[in-house]
Write an enzyme that holds these catalytic residues in place. Sequence first.
Site, PDB file in Angstrom:
ATOM      1  CD  GLU A 248      36.465  53.523  35.940  1.00 58.58           C
ATOM      2  OE1 GLU A 248      35.711  54.144  36.831  1.00 58.58           O
ATOM      3  OE2 GLU A 248      36.546  52.329  35.768  1.00 58.58           O
ATOM      4  CB  CYS A 282      33.641  51.565  38.991  1.00 62.86           C
ATOM      5  SG  CYS A 282      33.358  51.274  37.448  1.00 62.86           S
TER       6      CYS A 282
HETATM    7  P1  NAI Z   1      42.938  47.369  43.414  1.00 67.40           P
HETATM    8  O1  NAI Z   1      42.938  48.691  42.960  1.00 67.40           O
HETATM    9  O2  NAI Z   1      44.062  47.171  44.496  1.00 67.40           O
HETATM   10  O3  NAI Z   1      43.577  46.327  42.187  1.00 67.40           O
HETATM   11  C1  NAI Z   1      43.361  46.816  41.024  1.00 67.40           C
HETATM   12  C2  NAI Z   1      44.426  45.979  39.984  1.00 67.40           C
HETATM   13  O4  NAI Z   1      45.743  46.721  40.518  1.00 67.40           O
HETATM   14  C3  NAI Z   1      44.948  44.696  40.448  1.00 67.40           C
HETATM   15  O5  NAI Z   1      45.421  43.945  39.179  1.00 67.40           O
HETATM   16  C4  NAI Z   1      46.034  44.822  41.415  1.00 67.40           C
HETATM   17  O6  NAI Z   1      46.878  43.628  41.358  1.00 67.40           O
HETATM   18  C5  NAI Z   1      46.786  45.869  40.805  1.00 67.40           C
HETATM   19  N1  NAI Z   1      47.257  46.705  41.988  1.00 67.40           N
HETATM   20  C6  NAI Z   1      47.541  46.646  43.316  1.00 67.40           C
HETATM   21  N2  NAI Z   1      48.107  47.560  43.764  1.00 67.40           N
HETATM   22  C7  NAI Z   1      48.935  48.043  42.765  1.00 67.40           C
HETATM   23  C8  NAI Z   1      50.160  48.931  42.887  1.00 67.40           C
HETATM   24  N3  NAI Z   1      50.625  49.616  44.045  1.00 67.40           N
HETATM   25  N4  NAI Z   1      50.778  49.303  41.712  1.00 67.40           N
HETATM   26  C9  NAI Z   1      50.210  48.824  40.314  1.00 67.40           C
HETATM   27  N5  NAI Z   1      48.973  47.997  40.371  1.00 67.40           N
HETATM   28  C10 NAI Z   1      48.602  47.397  41.569  1.00 67.40           C
HETATM   29  O7  NAI Z   1      41.822  46.982  44.007  1.00 67.40           O
HETATM   30  P2  NAI Z   1      41.200  45.770  44.762  1.00 67.40           P
HETATM   31  O8  NAI Z   1      42.311  45.563  45.850  1.00 67.40           O
HETATM   32  O9  NAI Z   1      40.823  44.688  43.903  1.00 67.40           O
HETATM   33  O10 NAI Z   1      40.228  46.357  45.538  1.00 67.40           O
HETATM   34  C11 NAI Z   1      40.025  47.429  46.469  1.00 67.40           C
HETATM   35  C12 NAI Z   1      38.877  48.268  46.356  1.00 67.40           C
HETATM   36  O11 NAI Z   1      39.086  48.966  45.017  1.00 67.40           O
HETATM   37  C13 NAI Z   1      37.627  47.819  46.332  1.00 67.40           C
HETATM   38  O12 NAI Z   1      36.853  47.426  47.517  1.00 67.40           O
HETATM   39  C14 NAI Z   1      36.814  48.833  45.463  1.00 67.40           C
HETATM   40  O13 NAI Z   1      36.577  49.802  46.404  1.00 67.40           O
HETATM   41  C15 NAI Z   1      37.901  49.377  44.457  1.00 67.40           C
HETATM   42  N6  NAI Z   1      37.930  48.843  43.027  1.00 67.40           N
HETATM   43  C16 NAI Z   1      37.118  49.503  42.096  1.00 67.40           C
HETATM   44  C17 NAI Z   1      37.220  49.204  40.932  1.00 67.40           C
HETATM   45  C18 NAI Z   1      36.594  49.872  39.867  1.00 67.40           C
HETATM   46  O14 NAI Z   1      35.781  49.013  38.962  1.00 67.40           O
HETATM   47  N7  NAI Z   1      36.787  50.942  39.720  1.00 67.40           N
HETATM   48  C19 NAI Z   1      37.423  47.484  40.539  1.00 67.40           C
HETATM   49  C20 NAI Z   1      37.882  46.735  41.835  1.00 67.40           C
HETATM   50  C21 NAI Z   1      38.096  47.449  43.032  1.00 67.40           C
END
Ligand code: NAI
Length: 505
Positions: A248, A282
């Site tokens: 998601e 999101c």
């Molecule tokens: P992210 O997608 O990097 O992190 C979310 C989770 O994935 C964290 O637990 C992180 O440690 C983990 N993760 C990061 N890289 C990974 C990889 N290669 N393989 C497996 N797990 C991994 O999101 P981040 O850096 O916190 O935010 C970046 C952007 O993502 C935000 O600016 C926003 O645009 C979007 N975002 C969207 C969300 C939503 O609710 N759909 C929530 C958070 C961020």
Amino acid sequence: MSDAYQHYIDGEWRDSDGDSFTSENPATGETLGRFQRATDEEPDRAVSAAETAFEEWRSLSRIDRAEYLWDIYHELRDRHEELGRAVTRECGKEISEGKADVTEAWHMVEWAAGDARHPKGDVVPSEIPAKDAYMRRKPRGVTACITPWNFPVAIPFWHMAVTLVEGNTVVWKPAEQTPLCGQIIAEMFDDVGVPDGVFNLVQGFGDTGAAMVDDDRVRTVLFTGSAEVGHQIAEAVAGDPSKRAACEMGGKNAIVVTEEADLDIAVHAAVMSSFKTTGQRCVSSERLVVHTDVYDEFKQRFVEVAEEIAVGDPLETETFMGPLIEADHVDKVSSYNDLARTEGVNVLVDRTDLPDAEVPDGHEEGHWVGPFVYEADPAEPLRCTHEEVFGPHVALLEYDGDIERAIEIHNDTDYGLAGAVISEDYRQINHYRDHAEVGLAYGNLPCIGAEVQLPFGGVKKSGNGYPSAREVIEAVTDRTAWTLNNDEDIEMAQGLSADIKTRKD
Ligand code: NAI
Ligand code: MG
């Protein structure tokens, strides 16, 4: 590393040999705790523990498994205040949102545990009267849950509650920004005595998440976060047909305000959708698609609120918007605000750099960014109106003509998560319902505010619509079509002959 919080693996709190990292309050810069950062060893150990625990856990009845979740439910309720404040202190959303995060978590647990006593599977007719046919579900095994910081309690339970009741075991990695909420939740699992290895907590960064995804023993990955990482995960599991990832991701969500709209509702819904959680949901709305007949009045009213919206200490109940999650995110949002200017939009509100006087005392280290509102031409292929910013960055897009034109603008994005239409004309509302390319659509409401009993998830680049509510059941179980013959003879469907013919015949 004795001063750092540990990982929770196989029913024990464990140290690792890695570095440590801290969790910081985004409103104050205060350190909330020091945490051990996983090395390669912790995800490996946690997956082993989860794999070993799976056989025994799956052999319990669903109802017995759910009993553990009911204990968690009571912990969440009993510790509502404490955990709600922890959410607010760790991810910066204002206190009613911090508490609502916890409420949503127990709603999900209630749904999953309550579902354990409901009928499951289907009894299916057969052409052959002596055949009983059923659809049954089996748990898939070790499930990796990788969660973001913006709902540090609710989203983990959207992932884990149903997964556990269905008989899978879990390795969970919270976001590196919100490890304290992870710690408190792991303490709850420990306190209620969930069998060793059924629930495991590994604290770390993206590399740890990636190691969990790459582990062959992990059967299912549930992910919520950025589109970039979600698509990487989907690609990583694509090579193994028996592995599954439910992702998601984000959106570039829009609200359509038609010429028939009640503007009180429109302004209220738009402000909630754009500025709650400081635009870091999101489902937050970064585009307001407004009919030309009501555009000027809507613009004036929306701008008035955006200028005055209360940004400040998220623990204070009079605050509407807390800080952004971290300094890097301030840079990201600010650079999108700059980009919008470079792309030639007409800026209406710019509170990107809050004046010192607006920053509450003792919060000088917070990550403050106020609303940024502009008008742009919906016909222009601007990056600022097409890419997800994840902050209080809002475009007003004026349209002329009928609802079809509004829908064109609304759907002009690679994403498809959430959206809303504000109108008093039910034909326009129904047209929106049928043509908006989103997984979550609202009429005369904000486009935020999901409830656990509804499906959640997006289309297009926003996800494959699984990691939430009852859809999780699909992701974490395999179906078996089970058929039993009650006769002494074998009779086949489709009139297929069951006679065995030999050369002697
Ligand atoms: P992210 O997608 O990097 O992190 C979310 C989770 O994935 C964290 O637990 C992180 O440690 C983990 N993760 C990061 N890289 C990974 C990889 N290669 N393989 C497996 N797990 C991994 O999101 P981040 O850096 O916190 O935010 C970046 C952007 O993502 C935000 O600016 C926003 O645009 C979007 N975002 C969207 C969300 C939503 O609710 N759909 C929530 C958070 C961020
Ligand atoms: Mg990231």
